[in-house]
Design a protein around this motif. Structure first.
Motif, PDB file in Angstrom:
ATOM      1  N   GLN A 292      69.722  42.106  28.364  1.00 50.21           N
ATOM      2  CA  GLN A 292      70.637  43.119  28.868  1.00 50.21           C
ATOM      3  C   GLN A 292      70.021  43.802  30.083  1.00 50.21           C
ATOM      4  OE1 GLN A 292      72.277  45.594  25.436  1.00 50.21           O
ATOM      5  NE2 GLN A 292      70.506  44.626  24.464  1.00 50.21           N
ATOM      6  N   ALA A 293      70.876  44.350  30.932  1.00 49.96           N
ATOM      7  CA  ALA A 293      70.369  45.034  32.124  1.00 49.96           C
ATOM      8  C   ALA A 293      71.362  46.082  32.595  1.00 49.96           C
ATOM      9  CB  ALA A 293      70.084  44.039  33.248  1.00 49.96           C
ATOM     10  N   ILE A 294      70.818  47.113  33.238  1.00 50.85           N
ATOM     11  CA  ILE A 294      71.611  48.141  33.898  1.00 50.85           C
ATOM     12  C   ILE A 294      71.171  48.183  35.354  1.00 50.85           C
ATOM     13  CG2 ILE A 294      72.213  50.591  33.988  1.00 50.85           C
ATOM     14  CD1 ILE A 294      71.444  50.772  31.029  1.00 50.85           C
ATOM     15  N   ALA A 295      72.112  48.018  36.263  1.00 51.88           N
ATOM     16  CA  ALA A 295      71.831  48.073  37.698  1.00 51.88           C
ATOM     17  C   ALA A 295      72.243  49.440  38.221  1.00 51.88           C
ATOM     18  CB  ALA A 295      72.572  46.964  38.433  1.00 51.88           C
ATOM     19  N   ILE A 296      71.280  50.172  38.792  1.00 51.83           N
ATOM     20  CA  ILE A 296      71.543  51.496  39.344  1.00 51.83           C
ATOM     21  C   ILE A 296      71.489  51.383  40.859  1.00 51.83           C
ATOM     22  CG2 ILE A 296      70.737  53.882  39.498  1.00 51.83           C
ATOM     23  CD1 ILE A 296      69.547  51.881  36.567  1.00 51.83           C
ATOM     24  N   GLU A 297      72.601  51.659  41.516  1.00 51.58           N
ATOM     25  CA  GLU A 297      72.691  51.471  42.968  1.00 51.58           C
ATOM     26  C   GLU A 297      73.710  52.464  43.528  1.00 51.58           C
ATOM     27  OE1 GLU A 297      72.655  50.504  46.821  1.00 51.58           O
ATOM     28  OE2 GLU A 297      71.182  49.772  45.367  1.00 51.58           O
ATOM     29  N   LYS A 298      73.365  53.103  44.635  1.00 47.90           N
ATOM     30  CA  LYS A 298      74.229  54.160  45.179  1.00 47.90           C
ATOM     31  C   LYS A 298      75.329  53.652  46.104  1.00 47.90           C
ATOM     32  CE  LYS A 298      71.090  55.276  49.025  1.00 47.90           C
ATOM     33  NZ  LYS A 298      70.321  56.362  49.683  1.00 47.90           N
ATOM     34  N   SER A 299      75.171  52.467  46.734  1.00 45.41           N
ATOM     35  CA  SER A 299      76.136  52.105  47.773  1.00 45.41           C
ATOM     36  C   SER A 299      76.592  50.650  47.781  1.00 45.41           C
ATOM     37  CB  SER A 299      75.546  52.438  49.154  1.00 45.41           C
ATOM     38  OG  SER A 299      74.347  51.708  49.378  1.00 45.41           O
ATOM     39  N   ARG A 300      75.973  49.765  47.029  1.00 45.54           N
ATOM     40  CA  ARG A 300      76.308  48.336  47.128  1.00 45.54           C
ATOM     41  C   ARG A 300      76.841  47.776  45.819  1.00 45.54           C
ATOM     42  NH1 ARG A 300      71.683  49.382  49.839  1.00 45.54           N
ATOM     43  NH2 ARG A 300      71.677  48.903  52.087  1.00 45.54           N
ATOM     44  N   THR A 301      77.505  48.594  45.040  1.00 48.70           N
ATOM     45  CA  THR A 301      77.963  48.147  43.722  1.00 48.70           C
ATOM     46  C   THR A 301      78.993  47.024  43.824  1.00 48.70           C
ATOM     47  OG1 THR A 301      79.568  49.964  43.704  1.00 48.70           O
ATOM     48  CG2 THR A 301      77.466  50.350  42.597  1.00 48.70           C
ATOM     49  N   HIS A 302      79.734  46.956  44.937  1.00 44.98           N
ATOM     50  CA  HIS A 302      80.722  45.872  45.070  1.00 44.98           C
ATOM     51  C   HIS A 302      80.027  44.518  45.161  1.00 44.98           C
ATOM     52  CE1 HIS A 302      79.552  47.007  49.132  1.00 44.98           C
ATOM     53  NE2 HIS A 302      80.053  45.876  49.609  1.00 44.98           N
ATOM     54  N   PHE A 303      78.857  44.471  45.815  1.00 51.20           N
ATOM     55  CA  PHE A 303      78.097  43.226  45.851  1.00 51.20           C
ATOM     56  C   PHE A 303      77.598  42.849  44.449  1.00 51.20           C
ATOM     57  CE2 PHE A 303      77.184  44.291  50.446  1.00 51.20           C
ATOM     58  CZ  PHE A 303      77.879  43.215  50.972  1.00 51.20           C
ATOM     59  N   ILE A 304      77.131  43.849  43.720  1.00 53.79           N
ATOM     60  CA  ILE A 304      76.618  43.587  42.366  1.00 53.79           C
ATOM     61  C   ILE A 304      77.719  43.026  41.486  1.00 53.79           C
ATOM     62  CG2 ILE A 304      75.512  44.583  40.340  1.00 53.79           C
ATOM     63  CD1 ILE A 304      74.325  46.742  42.134  1.00 53.79           C
ATOM     64  N   THR A 305      78.910  43.621  41.564  1.00 54.79           N
ATOM     65  CA  THR A 305      80.036  43.150  40.739  1.00 54.79           C
ATOM     66  C   THR A 305      80.376  41.704  41.061  1.00 54.79           C
ATOM     67  OG1 THR A 305      80.951  45.392  40.609  1.00 54.79           O
ATOM     68  CG2 THR A 305      82.444  43.564  40.137  1.00 54.79           C
ATOM     69  N   GLU A 306      80.488  41.387  42.353  1.00 52.14           N
ATOM     70  CA  GLU A 306      80.806  40.006  42.766  1.00 52.14           C
ATOM     71  C   GLU A 306      79.748  39.034  42.273  1.00 52.14           C
ATOM     72  OE1 GLU A 306      81.664  39.416  46.915  1.00 52.14           O
ATOM     73  OE2 GLU A 306      82.481  41.431  47.101  1.00 52.14           O
ATOM     74  N   ASN A 307      78.497  39.385  42.462  1.00 51.49           N
ATOM     75  CA  ASN A 307      77.409  38.469  42.090  1.00 51.49           C
ATOM     76  C   ASN A 307      77.300  38.298  40.584  1.00 51.49           C
ATOM     77  OD1 ASN A 307      76.539  37.932  44.758  1.00 51.49           O
ATOM     78  ND2 ASN A 307      75.400  39.852  44.822  1.00 51.49           N
ATOM     79  N   ALA A 308      77.510  39.378  39.837  1.00 50.43           N
ATOM     80  CA  ALA A 308      77.411  39.282  38.381  1.00 50.43           C
ATOM     81  C   ALA A 308      78.461  38.331  37.823  1.00 50.43           C
ATOM     82  CB  ALA A 308      77.560  40.672  37.756  1.00 50.43           C
ATOM     83  N   ILE A 309      79.666  38.391  38.351  1.00 44.27           N
ATOM     84  CA  ILE A 309      80.736  37.500  37.880  1.00 44.27           C
ATOM     85  C   ILE A 309      80.466  36.066  38.315  1.00 44.27           C
ATOM     86  CG2 ILE A 309      83.186  36.950  38.131  1.00 44.27           C
ATOM     87  CD1 ILE A 309      83.700  39.974  38.335  1.00 44.27           C
ATOM     88  N   ALA A 310      80.091  35.887  39.581  1.00 41.88           N
ATOM     89  CA  ALA A 310      79.878  34.535  40.106  1.00 41.88           C
ATOM     90  C   ALA A 310      78.710  33.832  39.443  1.00 41.88           C
ATOM     91  CB  ALA A 310      79.653  34.595  41.617  1.00 41.88           C
ATOM     92  N   LEU A 311      77.714  34.595  38.989  1.00 41.96           N
ATOM     93  CA  LEU A 311      76.500  33.988  38.450  1.00 41.96           C
ATOM     94  C   LEU A 311      76.401  34.085  36.935  1.00 41.96           C
ATOM     95  CD1 LEU A 311      74.063  35.137  41.263  1.00 41.96           C
ATOM     96  CD2 LEU A 311      75.005  32.856  40.900  1.00 41.96           C
ATOM     97  N   GLY A 312      77.513  34.447  36.275  1.00 42.19           N
ATOM     98  CA  GLY A 312      77.573  34.322  34.825  1.00 42.19           C
ATOM     99  C   GLY A 312      77.011  35.473  34.026  1.00 42.19           C
ATOM    100  N   THR A 313      76.918  36.684  34.625  1.00 42.14           N
ATOM    101  CA  THR A 313      76.429  37.848  33.880  1.00 42.14           C
ATOM    102  C   THR A 313      77.447  38.985  33.967  1.00 42.14           C
ATOM    103  OG1 THR A 313      75.184  38.656  35.794  1.00 42.14           O
ATOM    104  CG2 THR A 313      74.021  37.217  34.247  1.00 42.14           C
ATOM    105  N   PRO A 314      78.692  38.755  33.533  1.00 43.98           N
ATOM    106  CA  PRO A 314      79.728  39.790  33.668  1.00 43.98           C
ATOM    107  C   PRO A 314      79.456  41.034  32.837  1.00 43.98           C
ATOM    108  CG  PRO A 314      80.493  38.022  32.240  1.00 43.98           C
ATOM    109  CD  PRO A 314      79.196  37.561  32.845  1.00 43.98           C
ATOM    110  N   ASN A 315      78.537  40.952  31.881  1.00 47.73           N
ATOM    111  CA  ASN A 315      78.235  42.114  31.045  1.00 47.73           C
ATOM    112  C   ASN A 315      77.149  43.012  31.635  1.00 47.73           C
ATOM    113  OD1 ASN A 315      80.108  41.330  29.064  1.00 47.73           O
ATOM    114  ND2 ASN A 315      78.623  39.955  28.118  1.00 47.73           N
ATOM    115  N   LEU A 316      76.710  42.714  32.850  1.00 48.61           N
ATOM    116  CA  LEU A 316      75.764  43.592  33.527  1.00 48.61           C
ATOM    117  C   LEU A 316      76.400  44.969  33.704  1.00 48.61           C
ATOM    118  CD1 LEU A 316      73.220  44.248  35.206  1.00 48.61           C
ATOM    119  CD2 LEU A 316      74.375  43.230  37.187  1.00 48.61           C
TER     120      LEU A 316
END
Length: 417
Positions: A292-316
């Motif tokens: 499990q992981a929690i990503a803390i980011e102030k300005s690039r969360t849209h990149f994190i969302t795209e990458n998490a879905i594309a790379l198989g970790t939608p529960n990030l």
């Protein structure tokens, strides 16, 4: 010790005929029965005239937590839950055990859907990948696709086979063999085998289905670039091209070293502080399905969302905000990665206090100010300092030469108290 008042009985598509005497007895003696509409319909043939009007039968509610609360309200009565196959393999048994001690439950499994599929295909169950897309994002399949993999998938509904086929085609695995099992081991059983690219021509499937996939790569070219982009190992160090980013990306070589330092274990929780495009958190989760992981980011969360879905970790879990302000109240981490904000006042104090004993902290910096901060932390908390210098060969006219990347200073420490 509390009396075992709750029973969870696994039942297959063959219904009551597939149960042994103990399973039938648990159902017959129950005062209250919970199950899906399909399972409750199987009880029509039950000879329970002596209990006519005395047995309450309740279908699952949505969300499932409502029914779990209802089950708990009947504690002390004889309650039976009907489950598909093995209740502890992506089943309701796992959910109930989070609320009720095993001392209060009798669990009687039947062969799982996965067992039946392996029996039909002659596959060895311990050599396949198993996952459920029931109530889960279909993006989960991304981490299971690799050449020669054998996948067993529980479908959410009739649309799932096509979703799986489309994903395989997008990943250049269009020649993969897909077998769809409808109403497995029941009177309406139907088995259809095709390829990912041909599945759409087979028409509609039943809502109750499961899928077996033999992954076959079908690259148009065998160049290293296509292999790197489309075949994604679970090992740390995915190609940089696998990520959407604006330059704030821990580069592949440094990322591999960083994940090695963080040393993920199954089921552990990571805080990725200053996550950028989320590459460290994503590869932490890709290392094992239970990480499990929690990503803390102030300005690039849209990149994190795209990458998490594309790379198989939608529960990030993604938290938009500035550390350390947003760190209070988060689940206790087993490891923390500080990829940004190392010079922020008070950040290390909160991270150190939040980290469990024997947990790990890894911090990367590229500035002199950041290095000064890491040196101060190393003096206070111990650990090791390492400088990572990477060069890549690039064109210099008609020749090749080494182009150095910006050196990264890394601090690694284990909390021993």
């Amino acid at each position: 010790m509390l009396q075992k008042w709750l029973s969870v009985v696994g039942i297959g598509e063959d219904g009551l005929a597939g149960l042994n005497a103990i399973g039938r007895s648990l159902i017959e003696q129950a005062e209250i029965i919970f199950g899906g509409d399909r399972h409750l319909a199987m009880l029509q043939d039950l000879d329970s005239s002596h209990r006519q009007g005395q047995q309450l039968r309740l279908a699952w509610q949505a969300p499932i937590e409502k029914s779990v609360a209802q089950i708990l309200s009947y504690r002390g009565k004889r309650v039976c839950v009907l489950a598909s196959g093995d209740p502890l393999w992506f089943g309701i048994g796992t959910t109930l055990l989070k609320k009720i001690a095993i001392a209060e439950i009798t669990i009687l499994p039947s062969p799982s859907t996965f067992s039946w599929i392996c029996a039909r295909l002659g596959w060895t169950l311990n050599e396949v990948e198993t996952l459920s897309l029931c109530g889960r994002s279909a993006a989960l399949i991304q981490t299971y696709i690799y050449p020669n993999a054998k996948l067993l998938i529980l479908s959410a509904n009739h649309k799932t086979p096509q979703i799986v086929a489309n994903t395989l085609c997008d990943r250049h695995f269009s020649n993969s063999k897909i077998t769809v099992f409808e109403h497995l081991n029941g009177v309406k059983e139907r088995i259809v085998t095709t390829t990912a690219m041909e599945l759409e021509h087979l028409g509609a499937f039943a809502d109750l289905n499961a899928i077996a996939v033999e992954c076959v790569a079908s690259f148009e070219t065998s160049t290293e670039a296509v292999l790197a982009a489309k075949t994604r190992s679970r090992m740390a160090g995915l190609p940089d091209s696998a990520y959407h980013h604006d330059g704030q990306l821990t580069k592949r070589e440094v990322r591999a070293v960083t994940l090695s330092s963080l040393a993920p274990n199954a089921g552990e929780m990571l805080w990725d502080v200053g996550a950028g495009c989320g590459s460290i958190a994503i590869e932490w989760m890709r290392s094992h399905p239970r990480c499990q992981a929690i990503a803390i980011e102030k300005s690039r969360t849209h990149f994190i969302t795209e990458n998490a879905i594309a790379l198989g970790t939608p529960n990030l879990q993604i938290i938009a905000g500035q550390a350390p302000d947003v760190l209070q109240g988060l689940p206790t981490p087993d490891a923390i990665f500080i990829g940004g904000g190392a010079t922020t006042t008070g950040l290390m104090d909160i991270c150190w206090q939040s980290l469990r004993s024997q947990g790990r902290i890894v911090a990367n910096v590229v500035t002199l100010e950041g290095e000064q901060q890491l040196w101060q932390w190393q003096q206070k908390y111990g650990g090791t300092l390492t400088q990572i210098a990477i060069s890549r060969a690039e064109a210099i006219g008609s020749f090749l030469g080494w182009k150095p990347m910006r050196p990264v200073t890394q601090w690694q420490v284990i909390k021993l108290v």
